[in-house]
Design a protein around this motif. Structure first.
Motif, PDB file in Angstrom:
ATOM      1  N   PHE B  10       0.831  -1.205   0.000  1.00 56.53           N
ATOM      2  CA  PHE B  10       0.000   0.000   0.000  1.00 56.53           C
ATOM      3  C   PHE B  10       0.868   1.259   0.000  1.00 56.53           C
ATOM      4  O   PHE B  10       0.671   2.158  -0.823  1.00 56.53           O
ATOM      5  N   VAL B  11       1.859   1.284   0.888  1.00 58.97           N
ATOM      6  CA  VAL B  11       2.737   2.461   0.978  1.00 58.97           C
ATOM      7  C   VAL B  11       3.515   2.632  -0.324  1.00 58.97           C
ATOM      8  O   VAL B  11       3.639   3.743  -0.859  1.00 58.97           O
TER       9      VAL B  11
ATOM     10  N   MET C  71      14.201  10.626   7.895  1.00 59.58           N
ATOM     11  CA  MET C  71      12.872  10.689   8.495  1.00 59.58           C
ATOM     12  C   MET C  71      11.870   9.890   7.682  1.00 59.58           C
ATOM     13  O   MET C  71      11.019   9.190   8.231  1.00 59.58           O
ATOM     14  N   ALA C  72      11.982  10.012   6.330  1.00 57.94           N
ATOM     15  CA  ALA C  72      11.047   9.303   5.457  1.00 57.94           C
ATOM     16  C   ALA C  72      11.228   7.797   5.598  1.00 57.94           C
ATOM     17  O   ALA C  72      10.249   7.047   5.691  1.00 57.94           O
ATOM     18  N   ALA C  76       8.460   5.240   7.111  1.00 61.44           N
ATOM     19  CA  ALA C  76       7.989   4.067   6.368  1.00 61.44           C
ATOM     20  C   ALA C  76       8.140   2.810   7.214  1.00 61.44           C
ATOM     21  O   ALA C  76       7.213   1.983   7.301  1.00 61.44           O
ATOM     22  N   VAL C  77       9.297   2.650   7.879  1.00 62.29           N
ATOM     23  CA  VAL C  77       9.512   1.481   8.751  1.00 62.29           C
ATOM     24  C   VAL C  77       8.480   1.481   9.868  1.00 62.29           C
ATOM     25  O   VAL C  77       7.913   0.445  10.218  1.00 62.29           O
ATOM     26  N   ALA C 155      -0.583   9.938  11.161  1.00 60.14           N
ATOM     27  CA  ALA C 155      -0.839  11.075  10.271  1.00 60.14           C
ATOM     28  C   ALA C 155       0.470  11.770   9.890  1.00 60.14           C
ATOM     29  O   ALA C 155       0.697  12.086   8.721  1.00 60.14           O
ATOM     30  N   SER C 156       1.348  11.963  10.869  1.00 61.20           N
ATOM     31  CA  SER C 156       2.576  12.696  10.569  1.00 61.20           C
ATOM     32  C   SER C 156       3.530  11.860   9.726  1.00 61.20           C
ATOM     33  O   SER C 156       4.266  12.407   8.898  1.00 61.20           O
ATOM     34  N   SER C 157       3.511  10.513   9.894  1.00 57.77           N
ATOM     35  CA  SER C 157       4.357   9.664   9.049  1.00 57.77           C
ATOM     36  C   SER C 157       3.911   9.762   7.597  1.00 57.77           C
ATOM     37  O   SER C 157       4.745   9.785   6.682  1.00 57.77           O
ATOM     38  N   ILE C 158       2.594   9.816   7.386  1.00 61.38           N
ATOM     39  CA  ILE C 158       2.079   9.938   6.018  1.00 61.38           C
ATOM     40  C   ILE C 158       2.516  11.274   5.418  1.00 61.38           C
ATOM     41  O   ILE C 158       2.957  11.339   4.270  1.00 61.38           O
ATOM     42  N   LEU C 159       2.445  12.338   6.242  1.00 63.62           N
ATOM     43  CA  LEU C 159       2.887  13.654   5.761  1.00 63.62           C
ATOM     44  C   LEU C 159       4.352  13.599   5.314  1.00 63.62           C
ATOM     45  O   LEU C 159       4.713  14.101   4.247  1.00 63.62           O
ATOM     46  N   VAL C 160       5.201  12.966   6.127  1.00 60.06           N
ATOM     47  CA  VAL C 160       6.628  12.878   5.787  1.00 60.06           C
ATOM     48  C   VAL C 160       6.818  12.146   4.465  1.00 60.06           C
ATOM     49  O   VAL C 160       7.590  12.580   3.606  1.00 60.06           O
TER      50      VAL C 160
END
Lengths: 56, 159, 240
Positions: B10-11, C71-72, C76-77, C155-160
């Protein structure tokens, strides 16, 4: 000699603020991070002591 | 499929979609993302007289004329076409013949009247002695030719 | 393998050993870089002494992008494998990366004025770097917006991850579009176009900035782990 070095061929007014602000920002970042760590360590210690003192 | 793998897929897919969306957006807005136009761009596109734009290229060798009242006239070239520029004001330290330059202004009777001139330098860094040695050995010309071929100094995006 | 380092207790033990090494490396390499950069390197044939701004500007800009990429990866991890330590690492990196981005913009402005003749232009390189600063600030605001830290993380991980698309745009902006900013000098095809006498102070400073990042990162991860312990201890107190 020193004056000449500080002048940097006329670019001193741009070079020294660059190095100065970089140093200040990096040192402030480091010091606030270290202080945050100390504060949390102290808080955790006092919490651990108070939970031990509590009668079960 | 394990939940971990589901999330990974998904990601991964989401990132691909975002990259595609970004590429399309940037392509659509290409005209406003470029910071300046080369003389050839301008000659080919026939810009209107009132349109404000930025012109970028090299200051043509031997073209700089300093007039009274701090008016400077010079030609900006990309080796294919060149455009006459007139500017009144203070020039940046790096402004000199053969140097990259970006001027902002409008056309008036075939002359580009600039109200701002910015210098653009290349990506080569070296002490003056090395630059002199390169010039003496003739390698300098090879280097600047290579740079012009890449289009960086002439202010064209590499194709 | 990853799980062994992801264990917070083991991490704390390793961190306390590595941290002083990072501190010493930063001081020694940074000192050597400053000495070479300010006292023992030549002026540029075109830019004169103003080229010395490069020795802080370029490492700061590299680290701004390196921190965001780290950070990205951490985000993701954290999203995919649910490693709590990865989320902590992303959160701990953000303020350091934001500082580097600010420094890159600030020193770049001080360099642009004498060389280009302007403090700022809206070209693709400068604008995408400013977007990076906003991404950092947005992430920091979002991750701290929730009282319960686990809720803000996703939410913040998705933003990154969404914002990560900006990193290649920054890197290649100078090749894809006409910009006032010149193309890359060091990381490019055909090797660096920068004299060795200037490349050395630049690389020394870049390594010093990296060890500084790791140093502060370890401090901040330790702080976050302890903050988690405090939260758990407080919950225990409340629930008796």
């Amino acid at each position: 000699m020193i004056k000449e070095f500080l002048d940097m061929g006329g670019y001193g007014a741009y070079i020294w603020p660059s190095y100065g602000v970089t140093a200040v920002v990096m040192i402030v970042m480091l010091v606030t991070s270290l202080r945050g760590l100390r504060e949390n360590e102290v808080t955790l210690q006092s919490l651990e002591v108070s939970t031990k003192d509590k009668p079960e | 499929m394990k939940r971990k793998h589901k999330r990974l897929t998904f990601v991964g897919l989401a990132l691909l979609l975002i990259a595609a969306a970004a590429a399309l957006t940037l392509r659509a807005f290409e005209e406003s993302i470029v910071f300046f136009h080369s003389p050839t761009d301008i000659v080919e596109k026939q810009v209107s007289a009132t349109q404000r734009l930025r012109l970028g290229g090299l200051v043509e060798e031997g073209s700089v004329e300093k007039h009274p009242d701090a008016v400077v006239k010079f030609k900006v070239t990309d080796m294919a076409n060149s455009i006459n520029v007139s500017y009144r004001g203070i020039l940046p330290d790096l402004f000199r013949e053969g140097q990259g330059v970006v001027a902002e202004g409008t056309f008036k009777a075939g002359v580009f009247i600039a109200d701002e001139v910015l210098a653009k330098h290349d990506e080569n860094y070296m002490p003056p002695e090395v630059a002199d040695a390169l010039k003496k050995s003739g390698k300098w010309d090879d280097m600047s030719k290579e740079m012009k071929r890449q289009g960086h100094v002439a202010g064209e995006t590499p194709k | 393998m990853l799980h062994r380092f992801a264990n917070p207790t083991r991490f704390l033990r390793i961190a306390s050993v590595v941290q002083p090494w990072m501190a010493w490396a930063t001081v020694l390499l940074g000192g050597a870089g400053l000495y070479l950069g300010l006292f023992n390197s030549p002026a540029d044939y075109q830019q004169g002494n103003s080229v010395r701004i490069m020795y802080v500007h370029v490492p700061a800009a590299w680290m701004a992008m390196f921190c965001y990429s780290s950070m990205a990866i951490a985000a993701a991890v954290g999203l995919i494998w649910k490693h709590p330590l990865a989320d902590v690492a992303a959160k701990a990196t953000a303020p350091i990366g934001a500082c580097f981005t600010f420094l890159a913009l600030f020193t770049g402005s001080l360099w642009g004025k004498p060389m280009w003749g302007t403090w700022w232009v809206w070209d693709a390189r400068l604008t995408s770097m400013l977007v990076l600063l906003f991404l950092y600030l947005g992430y920091i605001a979002l991750v701290n917006a929730f009282d319960d830290p686990t809720r803000g993380t996703r939410a913040s991980s998705i933003l990154v991850l969404v914002g990560f698309i900006n990193v290649p745009i920054i890197k290649f902006s100078v090749d894809w579009w006409n910009t006032l900013h010149q193309p890359a000098s060091v990381i490019k095809m055909g090797g660096p176009s920068i004299d060795a006498s200037m490349l050395w102070p630049l690389l020394l400073m870049a390594v010093a900035f990296t060890t500084y990042y790791l140093w502060v990162l370890l401090i901040r991860i330790r702080t976050e782990i302890i903050a988690n312990k405090i939260r758990i201890a407080r919950l225990k107190q409340v629930h008796g």
